[in-house]
Design a protein around this motif. Structure first.
Motif, mmCIF file in Angstrom:
data_model
loop_
_atom_site.group_PDB
_atom_site.id
_atom_site.type_symbol
_atom_site.label_atom_id
_atom_site.label_comp_id
_atom_site.label_asym_id
_atom_site.label_seq_id
_atom_site.Cartn_x
_atom_site.Cartn_y
_atom_site.Cartn_z
ATOM 1 N N LEU A 1 13.870 10.027 4.421
ATOM 2 C CA LEU A 1 12.870 8.981 4.490
ATOM 3 C C LEU A 1 11.489 9.526 4.135
ATOM 4 O O LEU A 1 11.047 10.539 4.664
ATOM 5 C CB LEU A 1 12.847 8.399 5.913
ATOM 6 N N THR A 2 10.806 8.870 3.202
ATOM 7 C CA THR A 2 9.428 9.223 2.888
ATOM 8 C C THR A 2 8.588 7.958 3.008
ATOM 9 O O THR A 2 9.069 6.848 2.762
ATOM 10 C CB THR A 2 9.279 9.772 1.453
ATOM 11 N N LEU A 3 7.321 8.134 3.380
ATOM 12 C CA LEU A 3 6.453 6.973 3.526
ATOM 13 C C LEU A 3 6.268 6.249 2.196
ATOM 14 O O LEU A 3 6.271 5.020 2.136
ATOM 15 C CB LEU A 3 5.094 7.402 4.077
ATOM 16 N N ALA B 1 7.358 2.488 1.464
ATOM 17 C CA ALA B 1 6.342 1.518 1.047
ATOM 18 C C ALA B 1 6.765 0.800 -0.236
ATOM 19 O O ALA B 1 6.605 -0.421 -0.361
ATOM 20 C CB ALA B 1 5.004 2.225 0.843
ATOM 21 N N LEU B 2 7.316 1.547 -1.198
ATOM 22 C CA LEU B 2 7.761 0.938 -2.449
ATOM 23 C C LEU B 2 8.959 0.019 -2.223
ATOM 24 O O LEU B 2 9.043 -1.065 -2.814
ATOM 25 C CB LEU B 2 8.099 2.032 -3.466
ATOM 26 N N ASP B 3 9.874 0.441 -1.365
ATOM 27 C CA ASP B 3 11.019 -0.406 -1.052
ATOM 28 C C ASP B 3 10.563 -1.691 -0.370
ATOM 29 O O ASP B 3 11.095 -2.780 -0.632
ATOM 30 C CB ASP B 3 12.011 0.352 -0.165
ATOM 31 N N VAL C 1 0.871 -1.175 0.000
ATOM 32 C CA VAL C 1 0.000 0.000 0.000
ATOM 33 C C VAL C 1 0.906 1.222 0.000
ATOM 34 O O VAL C 1 1.753 1.366 0.894
ATOM 35 C CB VAL C 1 -0.921 0.027 1.234
ATOM 36 N N VAL C 2 0.750 2.083 -0.995
ATOM 37 C CA VAL C 2 1.594 3.272 -1.126
ATOM 38 C C VAL C 2 0.744 4.504 -0.847
ATOM 39 O O VAL C 2 -0.236 4.756 -1.561
ATOM 40 C CB VAL C 2 2.219 3.367 -2.532
ATOM 41 N N PRO C 3 1.093 5.273 0.176
ATOM 42 C CA PRO C 3 0.295 6.468 0.479
ATOM 43 C C PRO C 3 0.496 7.568 -0.544
ATOM 44 O O PRO C 3 1.537 7.638 -1.207
ATOM 45 C CB PRO C 3 0.829 6.900 1.855
ATOM 46 N N PRO D 1 6.399 -6.467 7.528
ATOM 47 C CA PRO D 1 5.071 -6.005 7.962
ATOM 48 C C PRO D 1 4.644 -4.758 7.202
ATOM 49 O O PRO D 1 5.480 -3.966 6.754
ATOM 50 C CB PRO D 1 5.270 -5.707 9.452
ATOM 51 N N PHE D 2 3.338 -4.593 7.057
ATOM 52 C CA PHE D 2 2.807 -3.418 6.376
ATOM 53 C C PHE D 2 2.866 -2.207 7.301
ATOM 54 O O PHE D 2 2.729 -2.339 8.528
ATOM 55 C CB PHE D 2 1.358 -3.660 5.938
#
Length: 267
Positions: free
Chosen positions: A224-226, A230-232, A201-203, A244-245
């Motif tokens: 660092l970005t959310l 998330a993509l990494d 899930v990518v915000p 974990p998500f």
């Protein structure tokens, strides 16, 4: 054995190309040998998102016409030599390449690489057939919107009909605050409709737009970005890690505080 994965959705504008560029780069950072293929003949963009547009000499069409060798058409990324791009022709239509020809290209690329990621064009016509013909896996990218999810559902069925049964879902541009206010579909809503396993899930993050305009995948960002994390994480899950998500329901301040503590604890 190389894994050939098509990144698709049906609907345009949901982030397929951004996802392909970032996953390709993230996997290359992990030491994997990766080829990314732009299958959108006539409307290529993957080269722009990777910042490689000025280095293209030949494309897939010249390879198939016998005007150059495959290796001559591959554009190597200087930031990570494990990553190469096979660009599409900008001045040809989607029917300039047949599914059999695309299958031949992918098979050649697969010989000495861990991953081949195929960036699928929008729609379900010839471009879709070209992008999926050699794939054994699929990443379905959708935004949490009715139209995008409906198109993704159609693609899931078409992939199954083509015997591509290993499919994973990426929900892109999620806005947790809108979900909480019942103004946007939740990840659970999307999962229930599409009924395929969730891999990420990518915000929604405006910094993704900035990174694409610069031709620098956000997974390369120093800060660092959310979205980058998330993509990494998706790349790590693809590579077999149990990650974990992210809890995207937390406030940004709380989430970043936890992430900072986590990274300090592992340094």
């Amino acid at each position: 054995m190389s894994r050939v994965i098509v990144v698709t959705s049906g609907k345009g504008g949901v982030g397929k190309t951004t996802t392909t560029a970032n996953l390709g780069m993230a996997l290359a950072q992990r030491g994997r040998k990766v080829a990314v293929i732009d299958a959108d003949f006539g409307l290529r963009n993957l080269d722009l998102l990777l910042g490689l547009e000025n280095r293209i000499v030949y494309t897939a069409v010249e390879v198939l016409a016998g005007e150059c060798r495959l290796e001559q058409a591959l554009v190597k990324d200087k930031r990570h030599p494990n990553l190469v791009l096979l660009p599409a022709a900008q001045n040809r239509t989607k029917d300039a390449v047949t599914p059999d020809q695309m299958k031949q290209l992918v098979q050649e690329l697969s010989n000495n690489r861990d991953y081949v990621l195929v960036d699928c064009p929008a729609g379900i016509e010839m471009g879709f057939q070209n992008a999926t013909v050699a794939a054994t896996e699929a990443l379905i990218v959708t935004t949490p919107e009715i139209a995008a999810v409906r198109d993704a559902d159609r693609v899931v069925g078409l992939l199954e009909a083509s015997d591509i049964r290993k499919q994973h879902l990426i929900v892109n541009r999620l806005r947790p605050a809108m979900v909480q206010e019942d103004l946007m579909m939740s990840v659970k809503d999307v999962q229930e409709i599409l009924a395929i396993p969730l891999i990420g899930v990518v915000p929604d993050d405006e910094r993704v737009i900035i990174s694409t305009n610069k031709g620098e995948p956000i997974v390369l960002a120093q800060k660092l970005t959310l979205a980058g994390l998330a993509l990494d994480n998706i790349a790590r899950r693809l590579d077999g890690e149990d990650i974990p998500f992210l809890d995207l329901t937390a406030t940004h301040d709380d989430l970043f505080s936890r992430l900072r503590r986590m990274f300090r604890g592992t340094s």
